[in-house]
Design a protein around this motif. Structure first.
Motif, mmCIF file in Angstrom:
data_model
loop_
_atom_site.group_PDB
_atom_site.id
_atom_site.type_symbol
_atom_site.label_atom_id
_atom_site.label_comp_id
_atom_site.label_asym_id
_atom_site.label_seq_id
_atom_site.Cartn_x
_atom_site.Cartn_y
_atom_site.Cartn_z
ATOM 1 N N ALA A 96 -16.559 68.978 13.786
ATOM 2 C CA ALA A 96 -16.515 70.431 13.590
ATOM 3 C C ALA A 96 -17.636 71.148 14.319
ATOM 4 N N ILE A 97 -18.591 70.398 14.814
ATOM 5 C CA ILE A 97 -19.739 71.012 15.497
ATOM 6 C C ILE A 97 -19.549 70.893 17.006
ATOM 7 N N GLU A 98 -19.650 72.017 17.696
ATOM 8 C CA GLU A 98 -19.769 71.943 19.142
ATOM 9 C C GLU A 98 -21.224 72.178 19.483
ATOM 10 N N LEU A 99 -21.811 71.273 20.220
ATOM 11 C CA LEU A 99 -23.228 71.395 20.532
ATOM 12 C C LEU A 99 -23.399 71.857 21.975
ATOM 13 N N VAL A 100 -24.124 72.943 22.150
ATOM 14 C CA VAL A 100 -24.444 73.432 23.494
ATOM 15 C C VAL A 100 -25.873 73.010 23.795
ATOM 16 N N THR A 101 -26.062 72.390 24.937
ATOM 17 C CA THR A 101 -27.400 71.921 25.267
ATOM 18 C C THR A 101 -27.985 72.742 26.411
#
Lengths: 743, 164, 434
Positions: A96-101
């Motif tokens: 459920a988490i989209e991680l933007v780096t």
């Protein structure tokens, strides 16, 4: 002066920007930069610099959760760890988490992904932000449902009341709920109820890499993208005298040839066309070289004479007490390279006055500032977006390739330009791990206890990252108006650079440690995994064994005798037991070796026992078996930690047994894998075991660099055990071992 | 005009016949598996399978590939499911940065097709042309053994290799 | 009657002669000694022995792949069958622990074992016959201080009559020149040292000299070229095929390092030779190089001219244009070989040799070139050195034939190679290779 020596003026002026960004990544809770205000000084990790919760977490109207980190995935598994943390505290599944780096347009500025601080700095910030976001969501739901917050719980994207009423996160978050400053305390999910933290959640980035999905900056394909290659000088400081660029321009597919002073590049439609054009351009170029490299046969003697700034790591008396047995030893470490398996790559696009660079740099913000200076664009017109590269193990050519992509993009506005460094360019021009030398002296009393210790280490800098300065980019040195490299500055303790881990972790009453920091850089150098800790731990842990030998003590017992820290003692004991140290069966040409260290003296604890085998005819040494015990506090992803430690052991074994950068008076001679061999499968050990000591609630320490130094020392100690010879110079190559053991 | 047969499909490409296969795969066909690591046949990141043999795609020009079947990482999946080796690599988390992974899997695939029950020494020798800088060797070896065992189990008992 | 008596008499003489010969062929046993303790040998002598053993390269034949050092059981294929090397560790049971220096010396210089048995000249005693007493002593000190390892000796796989050791007495009678080395006063000490080592300990002729049907080298054709394990060992005399004639300096560099920029890298069976020579006394390697360079013709005007011409042919600015029918070979060369073998190779010396200078490309027989292309060249372990990937799997036989045809046409200076595809196919099947 030799190599890349800063001008005298630069040395006197100092490198301010470098210190600022380095301190931020090394320190804790230093309130600097925009966004800090009253109370910010109390916020831990990267929250100190970026205190707003919605800088770290956004929840869309439809409930989609996006987390933001200023850190970058280097293959160390940080994306997975941060997703675990966010999902744990938000009570959702990792999917459920989209991680933007690391993106200068979207994520917090967390300096560099380095120093094994990502989980500590970014993980802490995300954890607090997520826990507080959960509290805010529950509070908002309480207000809407007119119930007390204690009667609500968050679950799987909803806040749920007894009786089943529930409201989705998306509906609750709105535009403003998370746009608040984080507080210093948070109500974390109880460790006993952890679903994700402490579990070996599978790496989120691996499936694409294993099945051929686009995963790396090398896989970026943008519409209209073209291919660039650069031609680097044959040696440091070489000047381009002539290059018939006209004939190159006529080659198939060539769109542009770039020449600016000694800076040469070519852009073509197809990648192979760019390669062919690059080779032709290199053949057409005539250079004037000035031999500027040291005599490799007398490198260390020469380094010992260079001016150095003496930094006191620990002030103490250096006189050895009378009536003690004094042992001395001298250690050396050759220049070694990162040797990333994928040479550096970047994509640049310049249109409508704005430049975007996709890069695997470890620090997109400092890089952005440096590229802005290099291109003379305003910083807000430059965007750097992190895209994964191959493992870099520190500051390699990534930032330089990014600079090349920027320059070539400016030469061809409107078309994305992909610049790929060649193998020999990465090998020759990347900044190496500095050559280092050190001397140790210690005294044993009648009880065979170390009562005095004097250690002095000498090194060039371990930090020439861009740090916002164009002068740290190779491209800047070669253009018509070159920018000189700024004078390097030592990294302050406790992190340190060449003095990282120069202070022994043992209980020794009289202690003096000095770091001779050499501003000169005969070869280009910067941060390589572990920085000075690799050499210092090699020296200290080898020396401890030499002292143990003089004391006729078992190496493990001798260490325990001088270690007071409970966690250190446990790591040592566990590694020894798991290795079956006291039951080690003697076999000819086999030996066992031990080492212990606490990374930076403040972070992860690691103890390591190894077995090596020695081929007497050739002097070849092979690591047969390694057992490590690592305590890095709360283990977010145990499998990830094991992977990092196993990898660190094998990589450090390769450094220790084979690797040194070769050069002559003019040129770097280690230009490919044939001239800089690293470990291959036949030499890999039989077995590596990593025991993770989990300490829930004890904070996070990174594991990425902990294994390097101990591996070197354990191998040297095992060779001494097998053959009775003490090798003190890295690399411990077959020829050196053979010379030591004789025929 | 060169016709390449990649993962069972034919592609007609109008490119320089001397173009190494690696650039054709990545550039013309948009495939990500094979990677540039050195261009010198020293690191194996570009490894693909041609006619059953593992080759360095950075050193095989497309002119020599007419009528020779090419298999890349993308061709190992069957019916949308990752192949046995890929599943083993995922199960063992046999990657750190993952850049060498495609080449490793292709060389291991060629090995297992030729020698379904390799000994540890045979695996090491077969994999020697491929470099891993992150030090993931132990997991890669485990994944290859695991895939070999899984492939063996999938065979009828009469066709399985004896243990070595 | 008389004829019958004559025939009987001749027959009796022949049988008696043969019997007498067989009896005489059996050499005396040299009594056992107690295995000498390693500490009894002078350290400096042992080190001298080690450096000499690097030239003799005892290790490569007397160590099985993956086996204990010097413990034998390495298969040595000969035209007469397979011989397995013996255990020369000082193990008392299966090694030579009970051998005195006299026994060792007799084996080395006469090819007779301690018990009087004849050794096969797969063991190069015809060369070692030249060894001085001092060198025998040093080698003995080295060998007797190795780690003793007991083994089970593999029996040789030789059919009749080759499995009859006593027949070696006949062979020795005809072919074995047991004379010691005699220095040539016309040449200086360095040349003579080289001559001594090449003829003796180095046993270069074992590979680099032609042999007759009974496996003997002929003095008249010493170092005129031979073969080893399927590879061609080039002539080391005036018939040397190297495009740039060797001089002492380049040959010295090649022998010590395993490569030379003007000649290429050691491949095939020559690789273990140069690996070992790295541990020999550098002065001895220099002597060998001096002697061999002189043996090939020295710094004659003709050789110097040929060297200049070869260098001039090298260093082409661009890839040679293919003639009709060579397009595939040219494309393969451009895509697979040019990165290292054409101008601008990124690798440090030795780079990929400029093929105009490669001996293999300029030999009449394509065998060495084929093997190098098929098998590549790599060090055995993590050591810096020449690196060439193998191409056997990358190209079909026909494609390799196109490639080698193109290379021969544009980089070789001799008649075109014929029957390439068939030779490539045969070599692919055979066991040899880099």
């Amino acid at each position: 002066m030799t190599g890349i020596t800063p001008s005298r003026r630069a040395v006197l002026k100092g490198g301010g920007a470098l210190i600022v960004s380095v301190t931020l990544s090394a320190g804790r809770a230093l309130a600097q930069g925009a966004g800090a205000g009253a109370g910010a000084a109390a916020l831990p990790g990267s929250l100190a610099r970026t205190p707003l919760i919605d800088a770290w977490l956004r929840i869309d109207g439809d409930g989609k959760i996006t987390a933001f980190t200023g850190k970058a995935e280097l293959g160390q598994g940080i994306k997975t760890a941060l997703v675990q943390i966010a999902a744990e505290e938000l009570i959702v599944a990792p999917e459920a988490i989209e991680l933007v780096t690391a993106d200068t347009a979207r994520t917090p500025d967390e300096g560099y992904t380095a120093g094994s601080r990502s989980v500590a700095d970014s993980g802490t910030a995300i954890r607090i932000a997520a826990a507080q976001a959960r509290a805010l969501l529950i509070g908002a739901a309480a207000a809407r449902l007119l119930v007390a917050p204690e009667q609500l719980r968050a679950a799987d994207g909803f806040v749920v009341a007894d009786g089943g009423r529930r409201i989705g996160y998306g509906e609750l978050a709105g535009a403003e709920l998370l746009h608040v400053r984080a507080g210093p305390q948070a109500n974390f999910v109880d460790a006993g109820r952890h679903r994700l933290i402490g579990k070996s959640v599978p790496r989120v980035d691996l499936p694409a890499k294993i099945t051929g999905g686009a995963a790396f900056v090398q896989d970026l394909r943008l519409p209209g993208m073209v291919h660039g290659r650069i031609v680097l000088p044959p040696s440091y400081g070489a000047k381009l005298r002539e290059a018939d660029t006209a004939s190159i321009e006529r080659l198939p597919g060539v769109l542009k040839v770039v020449r600016d002073g000694s800076y040469l590049g070519v852009i073509a439609e197809r990648e192979y066309q760019a390669v062919v054009a690059m080779r032709a351009l290199a053949a057409a170029a005539r250079w004037e070289e000035t031999p500027a490299l040291p005599d490799p046969d007398h490198l260390f003697e020469m380094l010992a004479t260079l001016p150095a700034q003496a930094i006191s790591v620990r002030d103490g008396d250096s006189t050895m007490p009378p009536g003690t047995r004094v042992v001395t030893a001298r250690y050396r470490r050759a220049y070694q390279m990162h040797g990333a398996i994928g040479p550096s790559c970047a994509v640049g696009l310049y249109q409508e006055g704005a430049l975007t660079v996709w890069t695997h740099s470890q620090g997109v913000y400092p890089l952005r500032a440096a590229i802005a200076e290099l291109t003379r664009l305003p910083p807000d017109k430059v965007r750097c977006i992190h895209a994964e590269g191959s493992g870099c193990y520190g500051h390699n050519g990534a930032d330089d390739a990014a600079a090349d992509a920027a320059l070539l993009a400016l030469a061809l506005p409107g078309r994305p330009v992909r610049v790929q460094w060649m193998r020999e360019q990465e090998h020759s021009w990347e900044p190496y791990g500095s050559a280092m030398l050190s001397e140790a002296r210690a005294a044993l009393d009648a009880d065979h206890r170390i009562v005095a210790w004097d250690y002095r280490v000498r090194s060039s800098t371990h930090a020439t990252r861009p740090g916002g300065r164009a002068g740290n980019l190779v491209a800047a040195w070669h253009r018509d108006t070159p920018v000189a490299q700024p004078a390097p500055q030592p990294i302050p303790l406790p992190a340190g650079g060449g003095d990282r881990n120069a202070l022994p972790y043992y209980a020794i009453p009289q202690l003096r440690v000095v770091y001779d920091f050499m501003p000169a850089m005969p070869l280009r150098v910067s941060a390589l995994r572990g920085l000075g800790s690799y050499m210092n731990i090699f020296a200290i842990e080898s020396f401890i064994d030499e002292l143990a030998l003089a004391a006729q003590a078992d190496p493990v017992d001798f260490r325990l005798k001088h270690l007071e820290d409970r966690r250190a003692r446990e790591a040592v004991t566990r590694a020894a037991e798991r290795f079956a140290w006291s039951a080690f069966g003697r076999r000819p040409d086999r030996g066992r070796g031990f080492a212990f260290a606490r990374y930076e003296n403040t972070a992860a604890y690691i103890a390591l026992a190894v077995e090596i085998e020695l081929d007497r005819e050739s002097g070849r040494v092979r690591l047969v078996r390694a057992v490590a015990a690592i305590d890095c506090g709360e283990a977010v992803n145990p499998d990830g930690i094991q992977n990092q430690i196993e990898g660190g052991i094998l990589q450090a074994a390769s450094w220790t047994l084979y690797e040194s950068v070769q050069f002559d008076r003019s040129r770097i001679l280690s230009r490919d894998w044939s001239s800089y061999p690293i470990m291959r499968f036949p030499a890999a050990p039989d077995r590596v075991t990593v025991e993770v000591i989990d300490r829930p609630g004890a904070g996070f320490f990174g594991a990425g660099e902990a294994a390097q130094g101990p591996t070197a020392a354990a191998i040297a100690n095992a060779i001494a055990d097998a053959a009775g010879v003490r090798l003190r110079d890295i690399p411990i190559a077959a020829a050196s071992v053979k010379a030591a053991i004789g025929v | 005009m060169i016709t390449l047969s990649v993962n069972g499909r034919a592609h007609r490409l109008d490119i320089d016949p001397a173009t190494p296969l690696l650039y054709a795969l990545r550039g013309e066909l948009g495939l990500n598996g094979a990677k540039f690591g050195c261009g010198l046949g020293q690191c194996g990141a570009c490894t693909v399978i041609v006619g059953g043999e593992p080759v360095f795609s950075c050193l095989v020009p497309v002119a020599s590939l007419q009528d020779r079947p090419i298999t890349t990482l993308e061709g190992l999946a069957a019916h949308g499911k990752p192949g046995a080796l890929q599943q083993a690599f995922i199960a063992e988390e046999a990657a750190q940065c993952g850049y060498c992974t495609s080449g490793m899997i292709m060389r291991a695939q060629a090995l297992l097709e030729r020698n379904p029950a390799p000994s540890d020494a045979e695996i090491r020798t077969a994999m020697a042309p491929n470099l891993c800088r992150c030090g993931t060797h132990m997991r890669i070896l485990r994944a290859i053994r695991r895939a070999g065992e899984a492939l063996q189990k999938a065979l009828p008992p009469a066709d399985r290799q004896p243990d070595r | 009657m008389r004829i019958r008596r004559i025939v009987l008499a001749v027959g009796a003489v022949a049988v008696l002669g043969a019997a007498g010969f067989v009896i005489a062929a059996q050499r005396p046993l040299i009594p056992e000694i107690d295995p000498p303790a390693p500490g009894t040998f002078d350290r400096a002598l042992v080190e001298t022995g080690a450096r000499l053993a690097a030239i003799g390269n005892c290790h490569v034949c007397h160590t099985a792949p993956g086996g204990a050092d010097y413990a034998g059981n390495r298969a040595l294929p000969t035209p007469f069958g397979t011989v397995f090397s013996s255990n020369i560790t000082p193990a008392p049971g299966s090694g030579i622990g009970h051998w005195s220096q006299a026994a060792f010396g007799r084996a080395m210089r006469e090819g007779i074992g301690r018990r009087g048995d004849h050794l096969y000249p797969a063991f190069p005693y015809p060369h070692f016959a030249k060894l001085s007493d001092a060198d025998i002593g040093a080698l003995y000190a080295f060998i007797m201080t190795r780690r003793p390892v007991e083994t089970v000796q593999r029996p040789n796989d030789l059919g009749l009559p080759f499995n009859q050791r006593w027949l070696m007495a006949v062979w020795n009678l005809v072919f074995f020149d047991a004379a010691p080395f005699r220095p040539d006063p016309q040449h200086d000490a360095l040349w003579n040292r080289g001559a001594y080592l090449v003829a003796g300990l180095g046993h270069c002729g074992d590979c680099h000299s032609p042999r007759n049907a009974l496996g003997a080298e002929t003095t008249a054709e010493a170092l005129a070229g031979g073969e080893a394990e399927g590879w061609g060992a080039p002539a080391l005399n005036a018939a040397s095929p190297a495009p740039v004639p060797w001089d002492a300096e380049h040959l010295d560099a090649y022998l010590r390092r395993g490569w030379d920029v003007e000649h290429g890298a050691a491949a095939g069976p020559m690789r273990p030779v140069v690996d070992a020579l790295a541990r020999a006394d550098p002065a001895d390697v220099r002597a060998i190089a001096t002697y061999l360079a002189a043996n090939e013709g020295g710094a004659s005007a003709d050789r110097q001219r040929r060297a200049s011409e070869a260098r001039a042919r090298a260093g082409k600015a661009s890839l040679p244009q293919p003639a009709a029918g060579e397009e595939l070979g040219a494309a393969i060369f451009a895509g697979a070989c040019a990165a290292c073998h054409a101008g601008g190779s990124p690798m440090v010396p030795p780079h990929g040799i400029d093929l105009a200078l490669s001996t293999a490309v300029n030999e009449a027989d394509p065998g060495n070139a084929i093997r190098i292309v098929q098998g590549g060249i790599q060090p055995d372990d993590e050591r810096a050195g020449p690196w060439m990937p193998p191409f056997a799997g990358a190209f079909t036989d026909a494609q390799l034939a196109s490639l080698l045809g193109y290379i021969r046409a544009h980089y070789g200076s001799g008649a075109a190679w014929t029957g390439l595809a068939a030779k490539i196919h045969d070599l692919r099947q055979s066991k040899g290779g880099a």
